[in-house]
Scaffold this motif. Structure first.
Motif, short mmCIF file in Angstrom:
data_model
loop_
_atom_site.label_atom_id
_atom_site.label_comp_id
_atom_site.label_asym_id
_atom_site.label_seq_id
_atom_site.Cartn_x
_atom_site.Cartn_y
_atom_site.Cartn_z
N THR A 17 28.19 75.93 58.03
CA THR A 17 29.56 75.75 57.56
C THR A 17 29.58 74.58 56.60
N ALA A 18 30.02 74.81 55.38
CA ALA A 18 30.03 73.76 54.36
C ALA A 18 31.21 73.97 53.43
N LEU A 19 31.68 72.88 52.85
CA LEU A 19 32.77 72.93 51.88
C LEU A 19 32.21 73.11 50.48
N HIS A 20 33.01 73.67 49.61
CA HIS A 20 32.59 73.86 48.23
C HIS A 20 32.25 72.51 47.61
N GLY A 21 31.15 72.48 46.88
CA GLY A 21 30.69 71.24 46.27
C GLY A 21 29.62 70.54 47.06
N THR A 22 29.27 71.07 48.24
CA THR A 22 28.25 70.44 49.07
C THR A 22 26.87 70.63 48.47
N ASP A 29 26.77 58.99 47.32
CA ASP A 29 27.16 57.66 46.90
C ASP A 29 28.67 57.54 46.97
N ASP A 30 29.19 56.39 46.56
CA ASP A 30 30.62 56.17 46.64
C ASP A 30 31.40 57.09 45.71
N ALA A 31 30.80 57.40 44.56
CA ALA A 31 31.49 58.25 43.59
C ALA A 31 31.58 59.69 44.06
N SER A 32 30.51 60.19 44.73
CA SER A 32 30.50 61.57 45.23
C SER A 32 30.07 61.56 46.69
N PRO A 33 30.98 61.30 47.61
CA PRO A 33 30.62 61.25 49.02
C PRO A 33 30.15 62.61 49.54
N ALA A 34 29.32 62.56 50.56
CA ALA A 34 28.77 63.79 51.12
C ALA A 34 29.87 64.61 51.79
N GLN A 35 29.83 65.92 51.58
CA GLN A 35 30.80 66.81 52.20
C GLN A 35 30.36 67.12 53.63
N ALA A 36 31.32 67.53 54.45
CA ALA A 36 31.02 67.86 55.84
C ALA A 36 30.17 69.11 55.91
N VAL A 37 29.06 69.04 56.64
CA VAL A 37 28.17 70.18 56.83
C VAL A 37 27.92 70.35 58.32
N SER A 38 28.05 71.56 58.79
CA SER A 38 27.77 71.88 60.19
C SER A 38 26.73 72.99 60.23
N VAL A 359 22.63 73.82 50.74
CA VAL A 359 22.41 73.18 52.03
C VAL A 359 20.98 73.41 52.48
N PHE A 360 20.31 72.34 52.90
CA PHE A 360 18.95 72.42 53.43
C PHE A 360 19.03 72.79 54.91
N VAL A 361 18.41 73.93 55.30
CA VAL A 361 18.48 74.40 56.68
C VAL A 361 17.20 74.12 57.45
N GLY A 362 16.15 73.63 56.78
CA GLY A 362 14.95 73.17 57.48
C GLY A 362 13.96 74.23 57.86
N THR A 363 14.19 75.49 57.51
CA THR A 363 13.25 76.55 57.85
C THR A 363 13.36 77.67 56.83
N GLN A 364 12.29 78.42 56.65
CA GLN A 364 12.34 79.57 55.76
C GLN A 364 13.28 80.62 56.33
N SER A 365 14.05 81.25 55.45
CA SER A 365 15.05 82.22 55.88
C SER A 365 14.85 83.52 55.12
N ASN A 366 15.09 84.63 55.80
CA ASN A 366 14.86 85.93 55.17
C ASN A 366 16.07 86.84 55.21
N ALA A 367 17.24 86.33 55.63
CA ALA A 367 18.46 87.14 55.63
C ALA A 367 19.66 86.21 55.60
N ILE A 368 20.74 86.65 54.95
CA ILE A 368 21.93 85.81 54.82
C ILE A 368 23.16 86.69 54.69
N ALA A 369 24.29 86.17 55.19
CA ALA A 369 25.57 86.86 55.05
C ALA A 369 26.68 85.82 55.08
N ILE A 370 27.64 85.95 54.17
CA ILE A 370 28.84 85.12 54.18
C ILE A 370 29.88 85.84 55.03
N ILE A 371 30.35 85.19 56.09
CA ILE A 371 31.31 85.84 56.96
C ILE A 371 32.73 85.30 56.76
N GLU A 372 32.85 84.17 56.07
CA GLU A 372 34.18 83.61 55.86
C GLU A 372 34.14 82.60 54.74
#
Length: 436
Positions: A17-22, A29-38, A359-372
């Motif tokens: 789960t991430a916001l646009h611009g992540t 940095d102060d100019a572009s703070p990190a967006q919330a990532v779950s 977003v860095f997920v830390g593992t190789q991925s072979n499938a993806i879907a946007i659900i929302e």
């Protein structure tokens, strides 16, 4: 935005789960703070021997359906996935009563051991998982077995099984269902040295009696021999029906191991009407999807491109990928999601090709879907384009954006690959000295 990713290394499923611009590849940095990532991990009891092969998002129920290497098909309920909590603003106090993000991906249906366990390269393996327009779930294997359930809530029941017509030593690598509720009984398939074929499944009444098998209604012919009278190899990696195709007038695209896109028109014959090299250096086409009225292709060299289906010409690129891009997903013809071997999940705006999430997920991925899509990116884009900026300024801004993209490409990723190449060169020099 909420994305579901299948982990190739661990067999687990991650919900991002991430916001646009992540962009987690850059320090905040102060100019572009990190967006919330779950990022939450589910189905952790699995391993590489039970890794997810295919993953689809059901438009009918919103559930996630996966097929695994061990022959299992599973359905996960996404109704309890809640949006991520918004980041706190300066001076705001945290509410202790809020539970934050609640991510529960519950397994609700499962059918185990549809095929024998994977043990060697000749073992039977799932090659496609599809949902047709009538809500049926279709799973196919490389040996030509097709399993069909009437709906995803009946996965635990015994499926209907068909065997696709194949010659000796033939196998398939791609299967596709004809679009349209009235045409779901038409299936196209092909693979290595298995040219394109389209079959019609028997009616449901005859299927219950288990007497009839699929009937071939179209069987393609190969291209003519080369100038040296050499046979043109066949290796289909992906199949897509044209959006104007019908059972009486089939229009089909196939994508090959050698980077070719071939178009078939059943009204004009069995040979391809065109065969165009759409990827540079004859790279293998890993995946292909429709994005609005255009095609998006990816390969094993980090190339993700948008192609004009009528001519096969390159229209634009989605930049920033490294290595093999395994999966593509189209969200409402406005957002393209990608993932692959570089361990990043990306989302792009279809019109501007801007990377809105990385977003860095830390593992190789072979499938993806946007659900929302938590935020309305389309509304933000329209507001951005109508905020008093002229068309010429937008064009110049787009040009500057492309320049910035090119500059970013030659930053972190290229530095990493340069270090790897230098290390390999040093090792080779040491080996030569040792041999001397």
């Amino acid at each position: 935005m909420k994305l579901v990713v299948a982990c190739e290394d661990t067999g687990a499923i991650k919900v991002v789960t991430a916001l646009h611009g992540t962009d987690t590849s850059k320090p905040a940095d102060d100019a572009s703070p990190a967006q919330a990532v779950s990022i939450t991990t589910h189905a952790e009891g699995n391993t590489r021997r039970s890794k997810v092969l295919q993953l689809v998002h059901s438009k009918h129920t919103g559930n996630i359906i996966v097929s695994r290497l061990n022959g299992a098909v599973e359905v996960y309920d996404t109704s309890k996935l809640e949006p991520a909590a918004e980041p706190l603003k300066d001076g705001a106090e945290k509410n202790d009563n809020s539970s934050g993000t609640i991510d529960l991906l519950q397994l609700v249906q499962e059918n185990k051991s549809l095929i024998p366990p994977f043990e060697n390269k000749d073992s039977e393996i799932f090659i496609d998982l599809l949902l047709d327009d009538s809500g049926r779930v279709i799973v196919a294997t490389n040996k030509g077995s097709v399993f069909i359930w009437a709906s995803e809530d009946k996965i635990s029941n015994e499926p209907l099984k068909f065997t696709l017509p194949l010659d000796a030593n033939e196998s398939i690598e791609s299967l596709q269902i004809h679009p349209g509720k009235e045409n779901v009984e038409y299936i196209a398939y092909g693979g290595k040295e298995t040219d394109l074929r389209v079959v019609k499944l028997p009616s449901l009444e005859k299927t219950k009696k288990r007497k009839n098998q699929p009937e071939v209604i179209f069987k393609a012919k190969n291209l003519s021999n080369s100038r040296l009278e050499l046979r043109v190899p066949i290796h289909i990696k992906k199949i897509l029906f044209d959006q104007t195709s019908s059972p009486d007038h089939l229009k089909i695209y196939t994508f090959t191991q050698w980077g070719d896109m071939r178009f078939y028109d059943s009204a004009l014959g069995r040979k391809p009407r065109s065969s165009v090299l759409v990827l540079p250096k004859k790279a293998s086409i890993i995946n292909a999807i429709w994005l609005d009225s255009n095609l998006v292709l990816c390969d094993n060299t980090g190339v993700v491109v948008k192609v004009d289906p009528s001519t096969g010409s390159l229209m634009s690129k989605f930049k920033g990928h490294i290595g093999t891009t395994h999966a593509l997903d189209n969200f409402q013809n406005s957002i393209l999601a990608t993932t692959g071997s570089d361990r990043y999940v990306r989302a792009y705006d279809n019109e501007t090709r801007e990377c809105i999430i990385k977003v860095f997920v830390g593992t190789q991925s072979n499938a993806i879907a946007i659900i929302e899509d938590i935020e309305s990116w389309k509304g933000k884009r329209q507001h951005k384009h109508t905020s008093g900026v002229s068309g010429e300024e937008r064009m110049s801004g787009a040009g500057n954006g492309e320049k910035r993209e090119e500059e970013e490409e030659s930053s972190d990723e290229e530095e990493l690959w340069n270090k790897l190449e230098s290390n390999i060169t040093q090792r080779r020099k040491r080996r030569r000295l040792a041999l001397v």
